[in-house]
Design a protein around this motif. Structure first.
Motif, PDB file in Angstrom:
ATOM      1  N   TRP A 144       0.772  -1.196   0.022  1.00 45.27           N
ATOM      2  CA  TRP A 144      -0.119   0.144   0.011  1.00 45.27           C
ATOM      3  C   TRP A 144       0.932   1.526  -0.114  1.00 45.27           C
ATOM      4  O   TRP A 144       0.464   2.085  -0.530  1.00 45.27           O
ATOM      5  N   ILE A 145       1.904   1.300   0.794  1.00 39.95           N
ATOM      6  CA  ILE A 145       2.860   2.433   0.525  1.00 39.95           C
ATOM      7  C   ILE A 145       3.236   2.563  -0.581  1.00 39.95           C
ATOM      8  O   ILE A 145       3.409   3.740  -1.185  1.00 39.95           O
ATOM      9  N   VAL A 146       3.893   1.597  -1.347  1.00 38.14           N
ATOM     10  CA  VAL A 146       4.406   1.606  -2.487  1.00 38.14           C
ATOM     11  C   VAL A 146       3.285   2.327  -3.714  1.00 38.14           C
ATOM     12  O   VAL A 146       3.760   2.796  -4.464  1.00 38.14           O
ATOM     13  N   LEU A 147       2.083   1.700  -3.665  1.00 39.83           N
ATOM     14  CA  LEU A 147       1.081   2.107  -4.498  1.00 39.83           C
ATOM     15  C   LEU A 147       0.666   3.563  -4.178  1.00 39.83           C
ATOM     16  O   LEU A 147       0.623   4.402  -5.063  1.00 39.83           O
ATOM     17  N   VAL A 148       0.773   3.965  -2.963  1.00 33.94           N
ATOM     18  CA  VAL A 148       0.483   5.647  -2.770  1.00 33.94           C
ATOM     19  C   VAL A 148       1.750   6.455  -3.232  1.00 33.94           C
ATOM     20  O   VAL A 148       1.510   7.302  -3.939  1.00 33.94           O
ATOM     21  N   VAL A 149       2.791   5.972  -3.244  1.00 30.52           N
ATOM     22  CA  VAL A 149       3.910   6.678  -3.571  1.00 30.52           C
ATOM     23  C   VAL A 149       3.858   6.577  -5.241  1.00 30.52           C
ATOM     24  O   VAL A 149       4.169   7.759  -5.925  1.00 30.52           O
ATOM     25  N   SER A 150       3.358   5.511  -5.756  1.00 29.09           N
ATOM     26  CA  SER A 150       3.383   5.605  -7.236  1.00 29.09           C
ATOM     27  C   SER A 150       2.440   6.319  -7.722  1.00 29.09           C
ATOM     28  O   SER A 150       2.529   6.654  -8.937  1.00 29.09           O
ATOM     29  N   VAL A 176     -11.695   6.181  -3.499  1.00 29.35           N
ATOM     30  CA  VAL A 176     -10.542   5.586  -3.276  1.00 29.35           C
ATOM     31  C   VAL A 176     -10.487   5.088  -1.704  1.00 29.35           C
ATOM     32  O   VAL A 176      -9.787   3.668  -1.561  1.00 29.35           O
ATOM     33  N   VAL A 177     -10.758   5.840  -0.911  1.00 31.38           N
ATOM     34  CA  VAL A 177     -10.911   5.329   0.647  1.00 31.38           C
ATOM     35  C   VAL A 177     -11.921   4.060   0.829  1.00 31.38           C
ATOM     36  O   VAL A 177     -11.433   3.372   1.240  1.00 31.38           O
ATOM     37  N   GLY A 178     -12.987   4.224  -0.108  1.00 29.75           N
ATOM     38  CA  GLY A 178     -14.083   3.065   0.143  1.00 29.75           C
ATOM     39  C   GLY A 178     -13.255   1.902  -0.313  1.00 29.75           C
ATOM     40  O   GLY A 178     -13.732   0.903  -0.035  1.00 29.75           O
ATOM     41  N   LEU A 179     -12.551   2.014  -1.735  1.00 34.60           N
ATOM     42  CA  LEU A 179     -11.902   0.762  -2.040  1.00 34.60           C
ATOM     43  C   LEU A 179     -10.655   0.236  -1.112  1.00 34.60           C
ATOM     44  O   LEU A 179     -10.787  -1.047  -1.045  1.00 34.60           O
ATOM     45  N   GLY A 229      -8.234  -4.472  -9.717  1.00 32.14           N
ATOM     46  CA  GLY A 229      -9.244  -3.587  -9.657  1.00 32.14           C
ATOM     47  C   GLY A 229      -8.924  -2.435  -8.629  1.00 32.14           C
ATOM     48  O   GLY A 229      -9.181  -1.196  -8.851  1.00 32.14           O
ATOM     49  N   THR A 230      -8.819  -2.681  -7.426  1.00 31.02           N
ATOM     50  CA  THR A 230      -8.553  -1.984  -6.513  1.00 31.02           C
ATOM     51  C   THR A 230      -7.307  -1.050  -6.536  1.00 31.02           C
ATOM     52  O   THR A 230      -7.070   0.258  -6.394  1.00 31.02           O
ATOM     53  N   GLY A 231      -6.232  -1.763  -6.781  1.00 33.98           N
ATOM     54  CA  GLY A 231      -4.874  -1.249  -7.015  1.00 33.98           C
ATOM     55  C   GLY A 231      -4.935   0.038  -8.101  1.00 33.98           C
ATOM     56  O   GLY A 231      -4.353   1.050  -7.827  1.00 33.98           O
ATOM     57  N   TYR A 232      -5.267  -0.595  -9.358  1.00 35.71           N
ATOM     58  CA  TYR A 232      -5.253   0.348 -10.274  1.00 35.71           C
ATOM     59  C   TYR A 232      -6.224   1.772  -9.890  1.00 35.71           C
ATOM     60  O   TYR A 232      -5.924   2.711 -10.305  1.00 35.71           O
ATOM     61  N   ALA A 233      -7.616   1.640  -9.540  1.00 36.95           N
ATOM     62  CA  ALA A 233      -8.275   2.579  -9.178  1.00 36.95           C
ATOM     63  C   ALA A 233      -7.682   3.605  -8.045  1.00 36.95           C
ATOM     64  O   ALA A 233      -7.738   4.675  -8.349  1.00 36.95           O
ATOM     65  N   VAL A 234      -6.959   2.807  -7.125  1.00 35.65           N
ATOM     66  CA  VAL A 234      -6.340   3.786  -5.973  1.00 35.65           C
ATOM     67  C   VAL A 234      -5.257   4.629  -6.941  1.00 35.65           C
ATOM     68  O   VAL A 234      -5.274   5.827  -6.480  1.00 35.65           O
TER      69      VAL A 234
END
Length: 104
Positions: A3-9, A97-100, A56-61
């Motif tokens: 999740w940290i990597v996803l946010v930074v990305s 995004v928060v909901g996902l 689906g979740t990762g790409y949307a976030v």
């Protein structure tokens, strides 16, 4: 960690979108280089995060962070219009995004 990597990305997605605008069609070398580097790093981070997070979740976030971040930079630093409907729409994206994440 994913999740940290996803946010930074997602933040890097904002960086490459702004750099793309500033490159003026790749006619300016420094913004073009920033675009290329941040694009690759953003994609690598997304790929890493998707090992643990459903696509689906990762790409949307990732897209949500990038879209909201880019819109905010446009409004706060680049002189794009800031009005209540635009801000409300950005809040809807954030809520999604928060909901996902919450319902992951």
């Amino acid at each position: 960690m994913a999740w940290i990597v996803l946010v930074v990305s997602g933040i890097l997605e904002t960086a490459w979108a702004i750099a793309l605008d500033r490159s003026v069609g790749f006619s300016r070398p420094l913004p073009s280089l920033v675009f290329a580097v941040t694009l690759v790093l953003s994609m690598l981070g997304l790929a890493y995060a998707l090992r643990e997070i459903p696509v689906g979740t990762g790409y949307a976030v990732w897209v949500g962070i990038g879209a909201v971040g880019t819109a905010l930079v446009g409004m706060l630093a680049l002189g794009e219009s800031t009005n209540l409907p635009r801000i409300l729409c950005l809040l809807l994206v954030v809520a999604g995004v928060v909901g996902l994440k919450v319902f992951h």
